[in-house]
Write a protein that holds these residues in place. Structure first.
Motif, PDB file in Angstrom:
ATOM      1  N   LEU A 107      11.975   7.681 -16.006  1.00 17.69           N
ATOM      2  CA  LEU A 107      11.772   6.957 -14.755  1.00 17.69           C
ATOM      3  C   LEU A 107      11.047   5.646 -15.032  1.00 17.69           C
ATOM      4  O   LEU A 107      10.112   5.612 -15.838  1.00 17.69           O
ATOM      5  N   ILE A 108      11.441   4.589 -14.350  1.00 14.39           N
ATOM      6  CA  ILE A 108      10.653   3.366 -14.370  1.00 14.39           C
ATOM      7  C   ILE A 108       9.464   3.563 -13.433  1.00 14.39           C
ATOM      8  O   ILE A 108       9.596   4.095 -12.335  1.00 14.39           O
ATOM      9  N   CYS A 109       8.307   3.114 -13.890  1.00 15.94           N
ATOM     10  CA  CYS A 109       7.040   3.350 -13.204  1.00 15.94           C
ATOM     11  C   CYS A 109       6.582   2.065 -12.504  1.00 15.94           C
ATOM     12  O   CYS A 109       6.279   1.079 -13.173  1.00 15.94           O
ATOM     13  N   VAL A 110       6.551   2.039 -11.190  1.00  9.75           N
ATOM     14  CA  VAL A 110       5.919   0.952 -10.444  1.00  9.75           C
ATOM     15  C   VAL A 110       4.533   1.444 -10.038  1.00  9.75           C
ATOM     16  O   VAL A 110       4.415   2.402  -9.271  1.00  9.75           O
ATOM     17  N   LEU A 111       3.498   0.820 -10.568  1.00  8.96           N
ATOM     18  CA  LEU A 111       2.126   1.232 -10.288  1.00  8.96           C
ATOM     19  C   LEU A 111       1.520   0.297  -9.259  1.00  8.96           C
ATOM     20  O   LEU A 111       1.616  -0.928  -9.388  1.00  8.96           O
ATOM     21  N   GLU A 112       0.912   0.849  -8.228  1.00 10.93           N
ATOM     22  CA  GLU A 112       0.316   0.013  -7.172  1.00 10.93           C
ATOM     23  C   GLU A 112      -1.099   0.463  -6.831  1.00 10.93           C
ATOM     24  O   GLU A 112      -1.407   1.646  -6.856  1.00 10.93           O
ATOM     25  N   VAL A 113      -1.959  -0.515  -6.510  1.00 13.32           N
ATOM     26  CA  VAL A 113      -3.317  -0.245  -6.022  1.00 13.32           C
ATOM     27  C   VAL A 113      -3.274  -0.187  -4.500  1.00 13.32           C
ATOM     28  O   VAL A 113      -2.881  -1.159  -3.846  1.00 13.32           O
ATOM     29  N   HIS A 114      -3.698   0.937  -3.936  1.00 13.63           N
ATOM     30  CA  HIS A 114      -3.560   1.147  -2.498  1.00 13.63           C
ATOM     31  C   HIS A 114      -4.769   0.667  -1.686  1.00 13.63           C
ATOM     32  O   HIS A 114      -4.704   0.579  -0.458  1.00 13.63           O
ATOM     33  N   ASP A 115      -5.865   0.365  -2.354  1.00 15.00           N
ATOM     34  CA  ASP A 115      -7.116   0.040  -1.650  1.00 15.00           C
ATOM     35  C   ASP A 115      -7.048  -1.277  -0.884  1.00 15.00           C
ATOM     36  O   ASP A 115      -7.912  -1.551  -0.055  1.00 15.00           O
ATOM     37  N   THR A 116      -6.040  -2.105  -1.153  1.00 18.81           N
ATOM     38  CA  THR A 116      -5.897  -3.380  -0.452  1.00 18.81           C
ATOM     39  C   THR A 116      -5.230  -3.231   0.915  1.00 18.81           C
ATOM     40  O   THR A 116      -5.159  -4.210   1.667  1.00 18.81           O
ATOM     41  N   THR A 117      -4.754  -2.048   1.241  1.00 22.38           N
ATOM     42  CA  THR A 117      -3.932  -1.847   2.435  1.00 22.38           C
ATOM     43  C   THR A 117      -4.628  -2.319   3.707  1.00 22.38           C
ATOM     44  O   THR A 117      -5.698  -1.839   4.063  1.00 22.38           O
ATOM     45  N   GLY A 118      -3.997  -3.299   4.378  1.00 20.85           N
ATOM     46  CA  GLY A 118      -4.512  -3.758   5.667  1.00 20.85           C
ATOM     47  C   GLY A 118      -5.770  -4.583   5.593  1.00 20.85           C
ATOM     48  O   GLY A 118      -6.539  -4.641   6.572  1.00 20.85           O
ATOM     49  N   TYR A 119      -6.021  -5.272   4.476  1.00 16.57           N
ATOM     50  CA  TYR A 119      -7.222  -6.093   4.356  1.00 16.57           C
ATOM     51  C   TYR A 119      -7.285  -7.109   5.507  1.00 16.57           C
ATOM     52  O   TYR A 119      -6.288  -7.693   5.902  1.00 16.57           O
ATOM     53  N   GLY A 120      -8.479  -7.292   6.029  1.00 14.86           N
ATOM     54  CA  GLY A 120      -8.682  -8.191   7.165  1.00 14.86           C
ATOM     55  C   GLY A 120      -8.600  -7.491   8.497  1.00 14.86           C
ATOM     56  O   GLY A 120      -9.027  -8.026   9.516  1.00 14.86           O
ATOM     57  N   GLU A 121      -8.066  -6.265   8.489  1.00 13.19           N
ATOM     58  CA  GLU A 121      -7.940  -5.486   9.721  1.00 13.19           C
ATOM     59  C   GLU A 121      -8.422  -4.053   9.511  1.00 13.19           C
ATOM     60  O   GLU A 121      -9.036  -3.471  10.420  1.00 13.19           O
ATOM     61  N   GLN A 122      -8.152  -3.500   8.350  1.00 14.08           N
ATOM     62  CA  GLN A 122      -8.512  -2.116   8.059  1.00 14.08           C
ATOM     63  C   GLN A 122      -9.899  -2.065   7.422  1.00 14.08           C
ATOM     64  O   GLN A 122     -10.154  -2.708   6.408  1.00 14.08           O
ATOM     65  N   SER A 123     -10.780  -1.283   8.002  1.00 16.61           N
ATOM     66  CA  SER A 123     -12.131  -1.144   7.466  1.00 16.61           C
ATOM     67  C   SER A 123     -12.079  -0.577   6.052  1.00 16.61           C
ATOM     68  O   SER A 123     -11.375   0.394   5.781  1.00 16.61           O
ATOM     69  N   GLY A 124     -12.823  -1.201   5.151  1.00 11.17           N
ATOM     70  CA  GLY A 124     -12.909  -0.725   3.775  1.00 11.17           C
ATOM     71  C   GLY A 124     -11.868  -1.301   2.839  1.00 11.17           C
ATOM     72  O   GLY A 124     -11.978  -1.130   1.612  1.00 11.17           O
TER      73      GLY A 124
END
Length: 443
Positions: A107-124
């Motif tokens: 499998l080809i591996c796409v690695l992503e960091v999820h902590d950026t989700t919704g920056y500017g609107e999502q707390s944390g």
């Protein structure tokens, strides 16, 4: 609140001029590369993603998921990781394990960091710059894996607020990664929770692409309720294709809390235009979107309605996925030739049990051409312990009692001398699961 795409005109001419203003690189022998709006693997073979997202950071014990999605035909898995800012950090050792699982399962591996989700609107939520810190902290693990790994800087890096800096922040993040030594293909997500209803990514993609000194960046749109008509889907993806910019659908579903995506149009347009996609998500969804699970409780034998559609439906994974040529075709120039000479003529086949669980298993048969090229092949074996095959991929397979016959499909029958291809299947067993001898016949 659901925001729909409009028919607002884009600065398409500006995008086209910007793309034509800089040259495309030659295919990089060390890993994936981008040219003419398409993604190529280390062999210079076009690669189109057909896969799923897997929430590894929340379910690190579900390591069998890699084999399971492969068994259903996927060629790519997008893996959720955490930088440690919102969830438990995925360590260097853990990421190395994830990459090894991808490679072991072809499998080809796409690695992503999820902590950026919704920056500017999502707390944390954290910035793309913070995500880059994480990637650089695991650079030793990523080094040398360019053939198999694509780095998705940060998931859905802005919500519906404060997204005006997306282009600048994305460009700066790419440049920091390159300065830090990463030569992988980089994937960037759209703002607006990934759906780009503001067209911020669409209208600034050329400039962000040009900011990458390697010209090796792919753009990712997430298609949920905003994309509920064929016209919206075709227009958005079509603008990237017309501009010669690489685009994939990094996430999408068949339903969502913000509306009803037109998954049939997403799949049909992508297939007709060579656009990659990754369905959300394998299993483990919560927070009211459990219906987005492709498999119930991570069980590959219990696909949901969404899972059946994505894997087995029209333009789905079974029909359209092609394994990366770094696994099946002529090896990259950096790979030494095999020390064992190819068989004298015809073809040979080897049978492997890739993964096994109570009552079931995943098998693989590798077919290798002999000293001369072949135009087709068939493989045949007899199970000795009552095993049976329920699913298969990359082959036309039939069973008659214990006898199993498999033959090539249209895209993997022609093999140069000494070159291999493989096909796989899911089977059942009880008592014992002895490996049969496979007879290969070439044409």
């Amino acid at each position: 609140m659901k925001t729909r795409l409009s028919a607002a005109s884009a600065a398409l001419l500006t995008v086209l001029v910007a793309v034509l203003a800089f040259g495309q690189p030659a295919h990089a022998g060390a890993g994936f590369s981008v040219a003419g709006g398409k993604l190529y693997d280390a062999n210079g073979t076009e690669f189109i993603m057909r896969g799923v997202n897997h929430a590894h950071t929340w379910y690190p014990q579900q390591t069998s998921s890699f084999a399971n999605v492969k068994a259903l035909g996927a060629n790519t898995v997008r893996v959720v990781l955490s930088s440690g800012d919102r969830w438990t950090r995925n360590s260097n050792a853990d990421v190395a394990t994830v990459i090894s699982l991808c490679i072991a399962n072809r499998l080809i591996c796409v690695l992503e960091v999820h902590d950026t989700t919704g920056y500017g609107e999502q707390s944390g939520a954290v910035t793309l710059d913070r995500a880059v810190d994480y990637w650089l902290s695991i650079a030793d693990v990523l080094a040398g894996q360019e053939e198999y790994v694509i780095v998705n800087i940060g998931n859905e890096p802005y919500g519906n607020q404060s997204y005006a800096s997306w282009a600048t922040d994305s460009a700066n993040a790419i440049k920091r990664l390159r300065t830090g030594g990463l030569t992988h293909t980089i994937m960037v997500d759209a703002p607006n929770w990934g759906q780009d209803w503001s067209f911020t990514m669409r209208d600034n993609a050329a400039a962000v692409f040009a900011a990458d000194p390697s010209r090796n960046t792919v753009f990712s749109i997430h298609m949920y309720g905003v994309f509920d008509t064929a016209a919206e889907i075709n227009d958005y993806l079509g603008r990237f294709r017309a501009a010669g910019l690489p685009i994939v659908v990094g996430e999408f579903g068949f339903n969502h809390s913000d509306g009803d995506p037109d998954e049939d149009s997403i799949l049909a347009y992508s297939q007709a235009n060579g656009i990659g996609w990754l369905g959300w998500s394998w299993s483990g969804n919560g927070g009211g979107v459990e219906y987005l699970d492709l498999a119930t409780a991570f069980n590959p034998a219990s696909l949901t309605t969404w899972g059946q559609r994505l894997f087995n439906g029209a333009n789905g994974i079974r029909q359209t996925a092609r394994e990366a040529s770094v696994f099946t075709g002529t090896p990259p120039p950096t790979t030494p030739p095999p020390t064992t000479p190819p068989p004298a003529g015809g073809c040979t086949a080897t049978y492997t049990v890739v993964n096994q669980w109570q009552g079931g298993f995943q098998g693989e048969v590798r077919v290798t051409a002999g000293a001369t090229a072949i135009t087709g092949w068939s493989a045949r074996w007899t199970f000795a312990n009552g095993q049976s095959v329920s699913q298969s991929w990359n082959t036309a397979l039939t069973s008659s009692g214990a006898v199993v016959s498999a033959r090539n499909v249209d895209y993997n029958g022609r093999l140069a001398a000494g070159v291999s291809t493989s096909f796989g299947f899911i089977g059942s067993w009880s008592g014992s699961n002895a490996k049969p001898e496979v007879i290969c016949t070439a044409s």
